[in-house]
Design a protein around this motif. Sequence first.
Motif, PDB file in Angstrom:
ATOM      1  N   ASP A 133     136.540  16.112  -9.704  1.00  0.00           N
ATOM      2  CA  ASP A 133     136.100  14.728  -9.863  1.00  0.00           C
ATOM      3  C   ASP A 133     134.590  14.595  -9.930  1.00  0.00           C
ATOM      4  O   ASP A 133     134.073  13.652 -10.504  1.00  0.00           O
ATOM      5  CB  ASP A 133     136.617  13.867  -8.690  1.00  0.00           C
ATOM      6  N   ASP A 134     133.881  15.545  -9.327  1.00  0.00           N
ATOM      7  CA  ASP A 134     132.418  15.439  -9.412  1.00  0.00           C
ATOM      8  C   ASP A 134     131.881  16.163 -10.631  1.00  0.00           C
ATOM      9  O   ASP A 134     130.677  16.347 -10.757  1.00  0.00           O
ATOM     10  CB  ASP A 134     131.775  15.979  -8.130  1.00  0.00           C
ATOM     11  N   TYR A 135     132.724  16.539 -11.491  1.00  0.00           N
ATOM     12  CA  TYR A 135     132.377  17.183 -12.758  1.00  0.00           C
ATOM     13  C   TYR A 135     131.702  18.538 -12.587  1.00  0.00           C
ATOM     14  O   TYR A 135     131.136  19.069 -13.514  1.00  0.00           O
ATOM     15  CB  TYR A 135     131.417  16.311 -13.591  1.00  0.00           C
ATOM     16  N   ARG A 169     124.897  21.034 -10.948  1.00  0.00           N
ATOM     17  CA  ARG A 169     124.708  19.634 -11.305  1.00  0.00           C
ATOM     18  C   ARG A 169     125.802  19.206 -12.270  1.00  0.00           C
ATOM     19  O   ARG A 169     126.479  20.026 -12.858  1.00  0.00           O
ATOM     20  CB  ARG A 169     123.369  19.425 -12.026  1.00  0.00           C
ATOM     21  N   LYS A 170     125.886  17.909 -12.436  1.00  0.00           N
ATOM     22  CA  LYS A 170     126.832  17.408 -13.425  1.00  0.00           C
ATOM     23  C   LYS A 170     126.108  17.379 -14.753  1.00  0.00           C
ATOM     24  O   LYS A 170     125.209  16.583 -14.988  1.00  0.00           O
ATOM     25  CB  LYS A 170     127.266  15.996 -13.042  1.00  0.00           C
ATOM     26  N   VAL A 190     124.613  27.608 -12.751  1.00  0.00           N
ATOM     27  CA  VAL A 190     125.860  28.004 -12.087  1.00  0.00           C
ATOM     28  C   VAL A 190     125.568  28.309 -10.635  1.00  0.00           C
ATOM     29  O   VAL A 190     124.686  29.098 -10.314  1.00  0.00           O
ATOM     30  CB  VAL A 190     126.460  29.253 -12.767  1.00  0.00           C
ATOM     31  N   GLU A 191     126.338  27.682  -9.770  1.00  0.00           N
ATOM     32  CA  GLU A 191     126.081  27.888  -8.351  1.00  0.00           C
ATOM     33  C   GLU A 191     126.826  29.109  -7.856  1.00  0.00           C
ATOM     34  O   GLU A 191     126.274  29.999  -7.257  1.00  0.00           O
ATOM     35  CB  GLU A 191     126.507  26.643  -7.577  1.00  0.00           C
ATOM     36  N   LYS A 192     128.171  29.110  -8.089  1.00  0.00           N
ATOM     37  CA  LYS A 192     128.907  30.315  -7.709  1.00  0.00           C
ATOM     38  C   LYS A 192     130.166  30.452  -8.539  1.00  0.00           C
ATOM     39  O   LYS A 192     130.645  29.503  -9.164  1.00  0.00           O
ATOM     40  CB  LYS A 192     129.243  30.297  -6.223  1.00  0.00           C
TER      41      LYS A 192
END
Lengths: 670, 502, 279
Positions: free
Chosen positions: A168-170, A249-250, A232-234
């Motif tokens: 939902d948070d994209y 981020r979105k 990309v975070e993970k």
Amino acid sequence: MNAAKWTLLIVTAALLIYMAVDRWRQPQQLQRVRQSVDRLELALQELSRTQRQLAEALAKQPAVIPQGNQPTTTTVHAPAFDPTVQDGNPKLGVNFLMPYDRSHYHPEWQGGTLKAFGSTPRGLNPLTDNSSTSNDVHARCNDSLCERPATHPEQWSANLAESVIISDDYQTYTFTLRKGVRWQRPTVASQAKYAWLAKDVPLTAADFKFTLDLILNPAVDCPALRNYYEDVEKVEAPDDHTLIVRWKRKVYTSLSFSMGLSPLPRHIYGHSADGTPIAPEQQGVAFNKHWFDEISGVVGVGAFIFEGYEPDKVMRFRRNPDYWGAPLHFDVIELNLEVKKDDAQLIAFKNGQVHTHGLTPLRYKAEILDHKEPRFAALDPNDPKAGRKGELAWTRFKALNFSYLGWNIRRPLFSDKRVRQAMSHAFPKERIINEVFFGLGQAILTDVHPDNQYANKAVKPYAFDLERAKVLLAEAGWSDSDGDGTLDKEVDGKRLPFRFIIKYYSDSPEWDNTLLIYKNELRRIGIDVEPKPFQWKELIRVYEDKDFDAVVGGWRMDWDIDYYQLWHSTQADVQGGSNHCGFKNARVDELADKLRATFETPERIAIAKEIQAIIHEEQPYTFFRSGEGIFVWQNHGKPATDLYLKGVTIGLDTLHPLVNRSAANWHFRE
Amino acid sequence: MLAYVIRRLLLMIPTFIGILIINFAVLRLQGPTLVEQMQVTGGMGEGATAGGGDRKVQGAAKDVENYLDRFRRSGNDLPAILNLRGFYNTADYARWLRDTVANGRHQDKPSARNKLEKELWLAGPQAVAPLVALVADEANADIHALAVQALTYCAYITLNPRDLSGLPASELQRIQQRNETLRNNRILHTNTREAGVTVVDPKAAEKRAVLLALFAEPQIQAEYAARSGGALSAMVFNTGFVDFMVKLATLDLYSESRKEYVFTVIADRWSITFWLNTIAILIAWAVSIPLGIRSARRIGTLEDRTTTTTLFLAWSMPSMFLGTLLLYHLCTDTAASKAWFPNRGLSSDGAMWFPTGAYLLDLLWHAFLPLVVLSYASFTALSRYMRANLLEQLDADYVRTARAKGCSDDTVVYGHASRNSLITMITLGSGLLAELFSGALIVELIFSIPGLGWLMLEAAVERDAPLLMGSTVISVSLLLVGILIADLLYAVADPRIRSRYV
Amino acid sequence: MTDPLLQFDDLHVTFVLRDRKVEAVKGVSFTVEPGQVVALVGESGSGKSVSSMSCLRLLQEPPATYPSGKILWKGENILQMKAERLRKLRGGEIGMIFQEPMTALNPTWTCGAQVAEALELHTTLDAAGRKARVIELFNQVGIPQPETRYDQYPHELSGGMRQRICISIALACDPKLLIADEPTTALDVTIQAQILDLIKRLQRERGMAVLFITHDLGVVAELADRVVLMRHGQVVEQGPVAEVYANPQHAYTKGLLACRPRLGVKRDRLPTVDDFMRA
């Protein structure tokens, strides 16, 4: 020396040459025999493997009898296929991918060797070698998570991933991978040295994690690619068939980067040549110069297996009998690397040595319009498919790029939008397309192609109208006050004549002619323009220094639209930014930022259309034309027993108009 | 004779090196700069046709290290002939950095500033000590951010593939950790016209402190001093040319863009060019000499004049034009008939399995047109020179003596006069060799023969310096060998030279 | 009286150039008897070289034409000989030596080979025989160390040596007539004397006729039996040497003889031929 001595000398020389050549050829012949034997061995091994698999499948599910070339495993969709949800347009929380389309594949059409032109690859590492040749090879041999099918390229369909759920948070993508997909076996696996590769390895989510880890590893030599994935975070692979990618981020671009990811074989790239695993801290450096690239190995999960290439001779692909999907209909694809020059390529095509080729506008004019080559069917204005009837068939195809004339908004000449609109009114688009490009290309009004779903078709074109241009220029304060035939205006207390230089790429005869025609038209309304050609290297500097009054250029178009790079005001002054013209508009900024964070297609289309309307009004570019090329292929064979590409005509009509015709689903017919 | 040959061979060495220096310097003058490398992402050069260009990657300046690696591995980071970096001191670097600031010397030219900044990053270990001093000095606070960035790039150590296998694991780890530290301590900043260099990094002071502490350690200072060498020795030995010569001598030339060793690539291709050229030269001589002699004997006749005219017409046609013409007319299958000659390569498909006789015939059939195009330009020059020379010789006194002896006309022309005129022809012949090498490129392009000429063209277009220099080495060597052979032929042909010099 | 060996019978030689004609020889008649030494004397441009070269047809035929006249060799007209016969004549029956010994030999052939070629053309000796004969010839013409000289190249020898080689080429096949076209003009005086002695000796030993072309009256007096004087392409006087010298008939001859500078005679002004021609 008399005649007898000369004859004796020549005969001896000839004999010596004969013997030398004979001796020299033997090891080459032996090597070729050895290679053939190796290939036969490999084929036999695959055959026995397939037999074993068939036997196993029979033993397990006696009711299902897999036939011939259909994939040996079937997949089961957990939810039923709901076309309103699975329409390929991104949505939150549900799987929106269209199901994989097998309908274009017909087993009875399978077979044959396709011959086309290629270029010798310079290194085949999937990440560090960014050349178009290497990308082509990998595209043939590997697949991505999701695909834009050629019939609906604006939507996404399932490929290696059966489903994808966007959070939902994209920011989180959860992929469920298809089961039963296996990596191809590398051709070197038949050698004793690489016997550790002679096993079946399934595709798992860990392979994707491995790939992303490599891309993000700063030691790996792929800076351009890393840039795309920097947010990309993970990446997680909780089990073999689930992949989770989380972004910081979105941002809309995360969609195509995530879904377009292709896997790398972890079992090969994570190991050294003898099979021992590479330590994680060494991975990056080792990858840059991997042993698998040194032997020109390419392995994927795709429809074709890379057999190898002989530099400047031929590059071969062989059909993957183990392929999970619906392949192209050919058994072998042979790319001719020998013939490189334009003229020689055309002649090789005419002699039947390749099945397909392309023509530039000038060649199109010479061979088809001027009818130099009688085997091409003539152009028929009433029948767009006329070209398909000839012995050598041709068709037009649209390219996803466009060219433009850019005006430097920072400078006094072009700071007023009325002036820019006047310049567009004075540009005879249609005439240039007909005369200089022989009708190839399409006039465009925005940076989105008219056949794309994002295109704003409601904008009114700036028709070629010199009177209207004069009116606009007068409104903006330009007039010929000193009677010298050139418009001028009082700027900062000085009289500024309307005289400027337009800079363009020198290696293009089409631009020479285009600008010449434009210059003549501008002269009639009192504007002096001097077209100045530049080498590509210098033109880059011109872009970077923003040192131009007017400049020409072109951009590639994409299925996804992003307005940030070209039109955001922050990009106007930063070093290396693409907003050369200095376009700054608060509303466009707002919309571009919003677009970046919008995922739903109807909303995106609305935003894009509004941006296009504003840009159309402001005219920082005079948009010119989108490219178009000519695709040619062998339609009839001589002798009649040779097979030729009849299948192209069938595939051509089902494709989206903007898809490159080389993606057509071909097969051989008599 | 042997002494003569050895003397000539020894003389070839300085010639060889001289040619290489000039070639190298010219190549470097317009070789790829770091800026260009970083801008060209994936074939952008070809993208700028009447079609489109690539949407540029934003912030491509980020992963400079990879580009630096590529540059260093091919020796492009070192200056071409003379390395004066060792003589720069802190003030020089300060000035250099201030010029890259947006409101500095190149205010209106971001491209020039970009280029200048990237050049500084290539300075390598030699810049480490002065830059450290610069960063330590508070007076330079306005350019600290830039200096820190430059320092991290100069101090970055490139790992070669040889190092991976050669160095012990602990050493490798130490280097990688150092690189990691440098990477993490770059100060983020912006460089705008209005504000100059603005630091946007909250941890700027910490990072600076970390770096200064790192470089204050004596063993690290010693390490970089060792890597850069003394200023004087570095001036000559730390140069691109010396690097190239060392790589050449150890056969270690590696082409980054092809990912292959240069001499491997060349070895595959050079024999074709060599054989084509040699046979073309032989054909040129075999046809021109008799033609010239025949023209000289029949001087003033219609045959002589027609031959001369035809030859000059042929000579005025550029080989590109003639080759394409031949390709188009003789090598294309039309709707009605098959082509007379093959349009590509030197052998048909499956020629590998022909019996040797058929193979040779096939080879001849393929090579016929390329050889014609290669050699026809030489016909004119050679045969006209031969004709002129022979006419000159036929006026000489010894010919009169020979005739007075009772020699037949044939004997006079072939036995006496030709031998003397051939001596002057040898000079001409050695000039042919050089011309042929460039001509071979055109033939290879048109008839799709994979040879050395095409390789050199691709290397030049891609600015692949090692490959281009490697090919230059080969062709220069062949040229020098050709000249040596010409000299030896002189000695064989003319006894006067033999007794004077040999 | 035996038949004359060589007879010039009203020989005319005209050079046909693109725009004009030059008559070099306008009716020359004289004979050379077997064993006789005839001197052909005249200034440069008198036509003496042209006449002598016509004997072997060494002039380039297109510019040079023979509108009328004959040169008879033992009764045969040289001007109408076929190529085959001419080749046998050259070197086999008539030998010729020329003015410039420095350039008269082929620089790329060894001396021995050049002489041997003459033998090869006209005799049936084998290689060994030819070499022996060449050495013999070298001895006859006075070349020291003939074996070494055989393998040497012309540029390794001096002018005098080279002229001797030329003489040996001319005499290799025992010709009946030797034509010597100013053979000593290009040599210095001492060598000149040697070569003249050599020719005299050889002539006496072999009894061959010599047609000696020169402009040096002293040489004529020493060597010749008869003298033929030419001027502007015509014979002005001919006869036995002693007679002509004692009793010149033609003004030209008188002038030539009188113009020789003499030691011990004091004059204010050297007389020239023109003085005599005007008188």
